[in-house]
Design a protein around this motif. Structure first.
Motif, PDB file in Angstrom:
ATOM      1  N   ARG A   1      57.022  -8.542  31.759  1.00  0.00           N
ATOM      2  CA  ARG A   1      57.606  -9.363  30.693  1.00  0.00           C
ATOM      3  C   ARG A   1      56.617 -10.411  30.200  1.00  0.00           C
ATOM      4  N   VAL A   2      55.930 -11.050  31.129  1.00  0.00           N
ATOM      5  CA  VAL A   2      54.936 -12.073  30.754  1.00  0.00           C
ATOM      6  C   VAL A   2      53.799 -11.437  29.962  1.00  0.00           C
ATOM      7  N   MET A   3      53.306 -10.286  30.422  1.00  0.00           N
ATOM      8  CA  MET A   3      52.210  -9.616  29.739  1.00  0.00           C
ATOM      9  C   MET A   3      52.632  -9.177  28.333  1.00  0.00           C
ATOM     10  N   ALA A   4      53.815  -8.588  28.199  1.00  0.00           N
ATOM     11  CA  ALA A   4      54.283  -8.136  26.889  1.00  0.00           C
ATOM     12  C   ALA A   4      54.458  -9.325  25.945  1.00  0.00           C
ATOM     13  N   GLY A   5      55.053 -10.393  26.430  1.00  0.00           N
ATOM     14  CA  GLY A   5      55.226 -11.587  25.603  1.00  0.00           C
ATOM     15  C   GLY A   5      53.901 -12.176  25.163  1.00  0.00           C
ATOM     16  N   PHE A   6      52.929 -12.199  26.070  1.00  0.00           N
ATOM     17  CA  PHE A   6      51.607 -12.717  25.733  1.00  0.00           C
ATOM     18  C   PHE A   6      50.957 -11.886  24.634  1.00  0.00           C
ATOM     19  N   PHE A   7      51.012 -10.547  24.772  1.00  0.00           N
ATOM     20  CA  PHE A   7      50.395  -9.689  23.762  1.00  0.00           C
ATOM     21  C   PHE A   7      51.079  -9.816  22.411  1.00  0.00           C
ATOM     22  N   VAL A   8      52.395  -9.968  22.405  1.00  0.00           N
ATOM     23  CA  VAL A   8      53.105 -10.140  21.135  1.00  0.00           C
ATOM     24  C   VAL A   8      52.694 -11.449  20.475  1.00  0.00           C
ATOM     25  N   MET A   9      52.684 -12.539  21.235  1.00  0.00           N
ATOM     26  CA  MET A   9      52.298 -13.834  20.653  1.00  0.00           C
ATOM     27  C   MET A   9      50.850 -13.833  20.182  1.00  0.00           C
ATOM     28  N   LEU A  10      49.955 -13.261  20.987  1.00  0.00           N
ATOM     29  CA  LEU A  10      48.540 -13.209  20.608  1.00  0.00           C
ATOM     30  C   LEU A  10      48.326 -12.374  19.350  1.00  0.00           C
ATOM     31  N   SER A  11      48.961 -11.212  19.302  1.00  0.00           N
ATOM     32  CA  SER A  11      48.763 -10.355  18.131  1.00  0.00           C
ATOM     33  C   SER A  11      49.365 -10.969  16.873  1.00  0.00           C
ATOM     34  N   LEU A  12      50.459 -11.690  17.002  1.00  0.00           N
ATOM     35  CA  LEU A  12      51.019 -12.386  15.844  1.00  0.00           C
ATOM     36  C   LEU A  12      50.087 -13.502  15.381  1.00  0.00           C
ATOM     37  N   ALA A  13      49.514 -14.227  16.328  1.00  0.00           N
ATOM     38  CA  ALA A  13      48.598 -15.314  15.963  1.00  0.00           C
ATOM     39  C   ALA A  13      47.340 -14.770  15.283  1.00  0.00           C
TER      40      ALA A  13
ATOM     41  N   GLY B   1      47.188 -11.820  13.663  1.00  0.00           N
ATOM     42  CA  GLY B   1      47.497 -10.964  12.531  1.00  0.00           C
ATOM     43  C   GLY B   1      48.257 -11.615  11.400  1.00  0.00           C
ATOM     44  N   TYR B   2      48.783 -12.815  11.610  1.00  0.00           N
ATOM     45  CA  TYR B   2      49.547 -13.502  10.568  1.00  0.00           C
ATOM     46  C   TYR B   2      48.580 -14.329   9.711  1.00  0.00           C
ATOM     47  N   ALA B   3      48.629 -14.120   8.410  1.00  0.00           N
ATOM     48  CA  ALA B   3      47.661 -14.755   7.506  1.00  0.00           C
ATOM     49  C   ALA B   3      47.740 -16.285   7.515  1.00  0.00           C
ATOM     50  N   GLY B   4      48.876 -16.863   7.853  1.00  0.00           N
ATOM     51  CA  GLY B   4      49.011 -18.312   7.877  1.00  0.00           C
ATOM     52  C   GLY B   4      48.540 -18.953   9.178  1.00  0.00           C
ATOM     53  N   SER B   5      48.122 -18.148  10.129  1.00  0.00           N
ATOM     54  CA  SER B   5      47.700 -18.658  11.426  1.00  0.00           C
ATOM     55  C   SER B   5      46.283 -19.237  11.355  1.00  0.00           C
ATOM     56  N   PRO B   6      46.023 -20.315  12.102  1.00  0.00           N
ATOM     57  CA  PRO B   6      44.664 -20.881  12.089  1.00  0.00           C
ATOM     58  C   PRO B   6      43.624 -19.986  12.768  1.00  0.00           C
ATOM     59  N   ILE B   7      44.070 -19.016  13.572  1.00  0.00           N
ATOM     60  CA  ILE B   7      43.115 -18.110  14.219  1.00  0.00           C
ATOM     61  C   ILE B   7      43.235 -16.686  13.671  1.00  0.00           C
ATOM     62  N   PHE B   8      43.684 -16.568  12.412  1.00  0.00           N
ATOM     63  CA  PHE B   8      43.847 -15.260  11.768  1.00  0.00           C
ATOM     64  C   PHE B   8      42.527 -14.496  11.771  1.00  0.00           C
ATOM     65  N   VAL B   9      42.607 -13.210  12.112  1.00  0.00           N
ATOM     66  CA  VAL B   9      41.443 -12.332  12.076  1.00  0.00           C
ATOM     67  C   VAL B   9      41.681 -11.188  11.095  1.00  0.00           C
ATOM     68  N   SER B  10      42.736 -10.437  11.326  1.00  0.00           N
ATOM     69  CA  SER B  10      43.042  -9.289  10.476  1.00  0.00           C
ATOM     70  C   SER B  10      44.514  -8.931  10.630  1.00  0.00           C
ATOM     71  N   GLU B  11      45.102  -8.416   9.547  1.00  0.00           N
ATOM     72  CA  GLU B  11      46.496  -7.987   9.622  1.00  0.00           C
ATOM     73  C   GLU B  11      46.675  -6.796  10.548  1.00  0.00           C
ATOM     74  N   TRP B  12      45.614  -6.107  10.871  1.00  0.00           N
ATOM     75  CA  TRP B  12      45.692  -4.958  11.767  1.00  0.00           C
ATOM     76  C   TRP B  12      46.075  -5.349  13.190  1.00  0.00           C
ATOM     77  N   PHE B  13      45.948  -6.617  13.538  1.00  0.00           N
ATOM     78  CA  PHE B  13      46.376  -7.056  14.869  1.00  0.00           C
ATOM     79  C   PHE B  13      47.891  -6.954  15.033  1.00  0.00           C
ATOM     80  N   LEU B  14      48.626  -6.864  13.918  1.00  0.00           N
ATOM     81  CA  LEU B  14      50.072  -6.683  14.000  1.00  0.00           C
ATOM     82  C   LEU B  14      50.429  -5.325  14.583  1.00  0.00           C
ATOM     83  N   ALA B  15      49.494  -4.386  14.543  1.00  0.00           N
ATOM     84  CA  ALA B  15      49.721  -3.080  15.174  1.00  0.00           C
ATOM     85  C   ALA B  15      49.873  -3.239  16.687  1.00  0.00           C
ATOM     86  N   LEU B  16      49.224  -4.223  17.282  1.00  0.00           N
ATOM     87  CA  LEU B  16      49.376  -4.487  18.706  1.00  0.00           C
ATOM     88  C   LEU B  16      50.802  -4.932  19.023  1.00  0.00           C
ATOM     89  N   THR B  17      51.415  -5.681  18.122  1.00  0.00           N
ATOM     90  CA  THR B  17      52.807  -6.077  18.292  1.00  0.00           C
ATOM     91  C   THR B  17      53.701  -4.842  18.305  1.00  0.00           C
TER      92      THR B  17
END
Length: 78
Positions: A8-20, A22-38
């Motif tokens: 549960r901790v690992m899945a939650g971490f990956f979801v939060m990281l990939s949203l951070a 992959g979301y264009a409004g995030s200060p650490i945005f890299v690419s929208e393709w990170f949403l595929a990890l979610t």
């Protein structure tokens, strides 16, 4: 902690990281393709709930993490 809690901790971490990442409004945005990890994390949780097969669970068991009894009592999972 048990295997289930680590998963549960690992899945939650990956979801939060990939949203951070992959979301264009995030200060650490890299690419929208990170949403595929979610999507992958969600699909993995879905299929493991149906089939009972979870590769991270197998890895955690081999690393010596104790298994839980699968029940939650009093709102706290073991």
């Amino acid at each position: 902690m048990t295997v289930e809690r680590y998963i549960r901790v690992m899945a939650g971490f990956f979801v939060m990281l990939s949203l951070a990442l992959g979301y264009a409004g995030s200060p650490i945005f890299v690419s929208e393709w990170f949403l595929a990890l979610t999507a992958f994390a969600g699909f993995n949780l879905f299929q493991s709930g149906i089939t009972g097969f979870c590769p991270p669970g197998i890895l955690f068991k081999k690393l010596g993490v104790p298994e839980g009894n699968g029940s939650c009592s009093g709102g706290k999972c073991n």
